[in-house]
Design a protein around this motif. Structure first.
Motif: not given
Length: 97
Positions: A63, A66, A80, A87
């Motif tokens: 996460c 990302t 996130v 997302t």
């Protein structure tokens, strides 16, 4: 409605601070976190982010990667979802109304 998300949360990277000491560079990120509908808090550093989300492990690492990738590519309106890694945009965040 201001109940917690029961283990869920949303976060995004908003800033990166860089400090230098001779040849060594250390970066410290700043994050926005929402663990209650409509309540966004700003935290600094990975440890504070872990604490706020009550997170750890490989899922969190994915996460965080990302969120960092979205920050580097200029997608500043994306959040996130913890712990799933999906997302959403700022407009899609739960408002708490």
């Amino acid at each position: 409605m201001s109940d917690k998300f029961d283990g869920y949360g949303y976060f995004r990277r908003v800033k990166e601070h860089e400090s230098r000491f001779f040849f060594f560079t250390k970066a410290k990120a700043e994050w926005e976190v929402m663990i209650e509908p409509g309540k966004i808090e700003r935290v600094v550093g990975m440890k504070e982010l872990w604490t706020k989300l009550d997170a750890s492990g490989r899922d969190f690492q994915e996460c965080e990667m990302t969120a960092s990738r979205m920050f580097r590519t200029g997608r500043f309106d994306q959040w996130v979802q913890w712990p799933y890694g999906g997302t959403i945009t700022t407009e899609e965040l739960p408002s708490g109304d």
